[in-house]
Design a protein around this motif. Structure first.
Motif, PDB file in Angstrom:
ATOM      1  N   TYR A  70      52.510 175.777  79.845  1.00  0.00           N
ATOM      2  CA  TYR A  70      53.407 175.099  80.781  1.00  0.00           C
ATOM      3  C   TYR A  70      54.834 175.264  80.270  1.00  0.00           C
ATOM      4  O   TYR A  70      55.077 175.149  79.072  1.00  0.00           O
ATOM      5  CB  TYR A  70      53.079 173.608  80.868  1.00  0.00           C
ATOM      6  CG  TYR A  70      51.648 173.328  81.250  1.00  0.00           C
ATOM      7  CD1 TYR A  70      51.279 173.224  82.584  1.00  0.00           C
ATOM      8  CD2 TYR A  70      50.668 173.171  80.272  1.00  0.00           C
ATOM      9  CE1 TYR A  70      49.961 172.963  82.945  1.00  0.00           C
ATOM     10  CE2 TYR A  70      49.348 172.919  80.617  1.00  0.00           C
ATOM     11  CZ  TYR A  70      49.003 172.817  81.947  1.00  0.00           C
ATOM     12  OH  TYR A  70      47.705 172.572  82.299  1.00  0.00           O
ATOM     13  N   VAL A  71      55.765 175.520  81.174  1.00  0.00           N
ATOM     14  CA  VAL A  71      57.180 175.621  80.806  1.00  0.00           C
ATOM     15  C   VAL A  71      57.913 174.471  81.490  1.00  0.00           C
ATOM     16  O   VAL A  71      57.857 174.330  82.712  1.00  0.00           O
ATOM     17  CB  VAL A  71      57.774 176.980  81.221  1.00  0.00           C
ATOM     18  CG1 VAL A  71      59.260 177.033  80.882  1.00  0.00           C
ATOM     19  CG2 VAL A  71      57.023 178.123  80.544  1.00  0.00           C
ATOM     20  N   LEU A  72      58.567 173.640  80.665  1.00  0.00           N
ATOM     21  CA  LEU A  72      59.267 172.457  81.176  1.00  0.00           C
ATOM     22  C   LEU A  72      60.758 172.580  80.920  1.00  0.00           C
ATOM     23  O   LEU A  72      61.180 172.909  79.808  1.00  0.00           O
ATOM     24  CB  LEU A  72      58.738 171.193  80.504  1.00  0.00           C
ATOM     25  CG  LEU A  72      57.317 170.782  80.891  1.00  0.00           C
ATOM     26  CD1 LEU A  72      56.307 171.500  80.008  1.00  0.00           C
ATOM     27  CD2 LEU A  72      57.146 169.308  80.766  1.00  0.00           C
ATOM     28  N   SER A  73      61.539 172.291  81.941  1.00  0.00           N
ATOM     29  CA  SER A  73      62.999 172.308  81.877  1.00  0.00           C
ATOM     30  C   SER A  73      63.514 170.870  81.859  1.00  0.00           C
ATOM     31  O   SER A  73      62.742 169.933  82.081  1.00  0.00           O
ATOM     32  CB  SER A  73      63.557 173.043  83.099  1.00  0.00           C
ATOM     33  OG  SER A  73      63.100 174.383  83.106  1.00  0.00           O
ATOM     34  N   PRO A  74      64.815 170.679  81.620  1.00  0.00           N
ATOM     35  CA  PRO A  74      65.357 169.320  81.625  1.00  0.00           C
ATOM     36  C   PRO A  74      64.997 168.580  82.918  1.00  0.00           C
ATOM     37  O   PRO A  74      65.112 169.124  84.015  1.00  0.00           O
ATOM     38  CB  PRO A  74      66.862 169.544  81.504  1.00  0.00           C
ATOM     39  CG  PRO A  74      66.967 170.830  80.747  1.00  0.00           C
ATOM     40  CD  PRO A  74      65.830 171.666  81.265  1.00  0.00           C
ATOM     41  N   GLY A  75      64.511 167.340  82.753  1.00  0.00           N
ATOM     42  CA  GLY A  75      64.094 166.526  83.879  1.00  0.00           C
ATOM     43  C   GLY A  75      62.618 166.647  84.203  1.00  0.00           C
ATOM     44  O   GLY A  75      62.075 165.841  84.949  1.00  0.00           O
ATOM     45  N   ASP A  76      61.946 167.660  83.652  1.00  0.00           N
ATOM     46  CA  ASP A  76      60.514 167.832  83.888  1.00  0.00           C
ATOM     47  C   ASP A  76      59.708 166.927  82.969  1.00  0.00           C
ATOM     48  O   ASP A  76      60.144 166.582  81.861  1.00  0.00           O
ATOM     49  CB  ASP A  76      60.075 169.281  83.635  1.00  0.00           C
ATOM     50  CG  ASP A  76      60.591 170.262  84.668  1.00  0.00           C
ATOM     51  OD1 ASP A  76      61.007 169.812  85.757  1.00  0.00           O
ATOM     52  OD2 ASP A  76      60.571 171.475  84.382  1.00  0.00           O
ATOM     53  N   SER A  77      58.527 166.562  83.442  1.00  0.00           N
ATOM     54  CA  SER A  77      57.613 165.767  82.624  1.00  0.00           C
ATOM     55  C   SER A  77      56.201 166.288  82.812  1.00  0.00           C
ATOM     56  O   SER A  77      55.909 167.001  83.781  1.00  0.00           O
ATOM     57  CB  SER A  77      57.698 164.286  83.009  1.00  0.00           C
ATOM     58  OG  SER A  77      57.305 164.117  84.355  1.00  0.00           O
ATOM     59  N   ILE A  78      55.331 165.908  81.888  1.00  0.00           N
ATOM     60  CA  ILE A  78      53.940 166.335  81.938  1.00  0.00           C
ATOM     61  C   ILE A  78      53.099 165.297  81.204  1.00  0.00           C
ATOM     62  O   ILE A  78      53.584 164.631  80.286  1.00  0.00           O
ATOM     63  CB  ILE A  78      53.766 167.738  81.306  1.00  0.00           C
ATOM     64  CG1 ILE A  78      52.357 168.294  81.579  1.00  0.00           C
ATOM     65  CG2 ILE A  78      54.073 167.715  79.813  1.00  0.00           C
ATOM     66  CD1 ILE A  78      52.217 169.762  81.208  1.00  0.00           C
ATOM     67  N   SER A  79      51.860 165.164  81.611  1.00  0.00           N
ATOM     68  CA  SER A  79      50.898 164.365  80.850  1.00  0.00           C
ATOM     69  C   SER A  79      49.674 165.233  80.644  1.00  0.00           C
ATOM     70  O   SER A  79      49.345 166.080  81.489  1.00  0.00           O
ATOM     71  CB  SER A  79      50.537 163.069  81.586  1.00  0.00           C
ATOM     72  OG  SER A  79      49.893 163.357  82.799  1.00  0.00           O
ATOM     73  N   PHE A  80      49.000 165.049  79.507  1.00  0.00           N
ATOM     74  CA  PHE A  80      47.844 165.883  79.211  1.00  0.00           C
ATOM     75  C   PHE A  80      46.923 165.183  78.220  1.00  0.00           C
ATOM     76  O   PHE A  80      47.303 164.209  77.569  1.00  0.00           O
ATOM     77  CB  PHE A  80      48.273 167.258  78.678  1.00  0.00           C
ATOM     78  CG  PHE A  80      49.096 167.210  77.420  1.00  0.00           C
ATOM     79  CD1 PHE A  80      48.500 167.316  76.172  1.00  0.00           C
ATOM     80  CD2 PHE A  80      50.473 167.050  77.485  1.00  0.00           C
ATOM     81  CE1 PHE A  80      49.262 167.271  75.020  1.00  0.00           C
ATOM     82  CE2 PHE A  80      51.237 167.000  76.339  1.00  0.00           C
ATOM     83  CZ  PHE A  80      50.629 167.112  75.101  1.00  0.00           C
ATOM     84  N   ASP A  81      45.734 165.708  78.112  1.00  0.00           N
ATOM     85  CA  ASP A  81      44.705 165.202  77.206  1.00  0.00           C
ATOM     86  C   ASP A  81      45.079 165.591  75.776  1.00  0.00           C
ATOM     87  O   ASP A  81      45.006 166.760  75.400  1.00  0.00           O
ATOM     88  CB  ASP A  81      43.365 165.813  77.609  1.00  0.00           C
ATOM     89  CG  ASP A  81      42.209 165.361  76.746  1.00  0.00           C
ATOM     90  OD1 ASP A  81      42.422 164.649  75.747  1.00  0.00           O
ATOM     91  OD2 ASP A  81      41.064 165.739  77.086  1.00  0.00           O
ATOM     92  N   ALA A  82      45.496 164.620  74.976  1.00  0.00           N
ATOM     93  CA  ALA A  82      45.938 164.891  73.604  1.00  0.00           C
ATOM     94  C   ALA A  82      44.780 164.974  72.628  1.00  0.00           C
ATOM     95  O   ALA A  82      44.989 165.113  71.427  1.00  0.00           O
ATOM     96  CB  ALA A  82      46.931 163.822  73.151  1.00  0.00           C
TER      97      ALA A  82
END
Length: 113
Positions: A70-82
């Motif tokens: 996944y590529v995240l830029s400023p303002g992006d968010s993500i949640s995932f199984d840690a």
């Protein structure tokens, strides 16, 4: 049915409050993270049923987890199984600034007398 418990931080004791369905309690940690340019960090599993949330403020974060990228830029968010190994990657020449929130479920039976 199991008992619902109240945890008293001052005395570090758990006491029964009333009978209720099983309740899952969560502990959370909040981090402000900076990842240097051209660097990466790999995190092993945090444990079963644990989740991570990331909000990117500066830079471009590449996150690898569960055989996906996944590529995240400023303002992006993500949640995932840690509970799976994950890697934070900064391929750019700008420092990444992000906030990470980790949720850890706890089993109160470990705190019972």
């Amino acid at each position: 049915m199991s008992s619902l418990f109240a945890f008293d931080e001052a005395s570090a004791k758990v006491s029964s409050v009333k009978s209720a369905p099983t309740v899952k309690f969560l502990i959370s940690e909040l981090f402000r993270v900076e990842l240097d340019t051209a660097s990466s960090y790999t995190s092993n599993s945090h444990g079963e049923d644990e989740y991570e949330y990331i909000l990117v403020f500066d830079g471009e974060l590449t996150l690898e987890t569960d055989n996906k990228t996944y590529v995240l830029s400023p303002g992006d968010s993500i949640s995932f199984d840690a509970s799976k190994t994950h890697t934070y990657i900064n391929n750019s020449n700008e420092m990444i600034r992000m906030t990470i929130l980790n949720y850890y479920p706890i089993n109160l039976k470990h705190y019972l007398p």
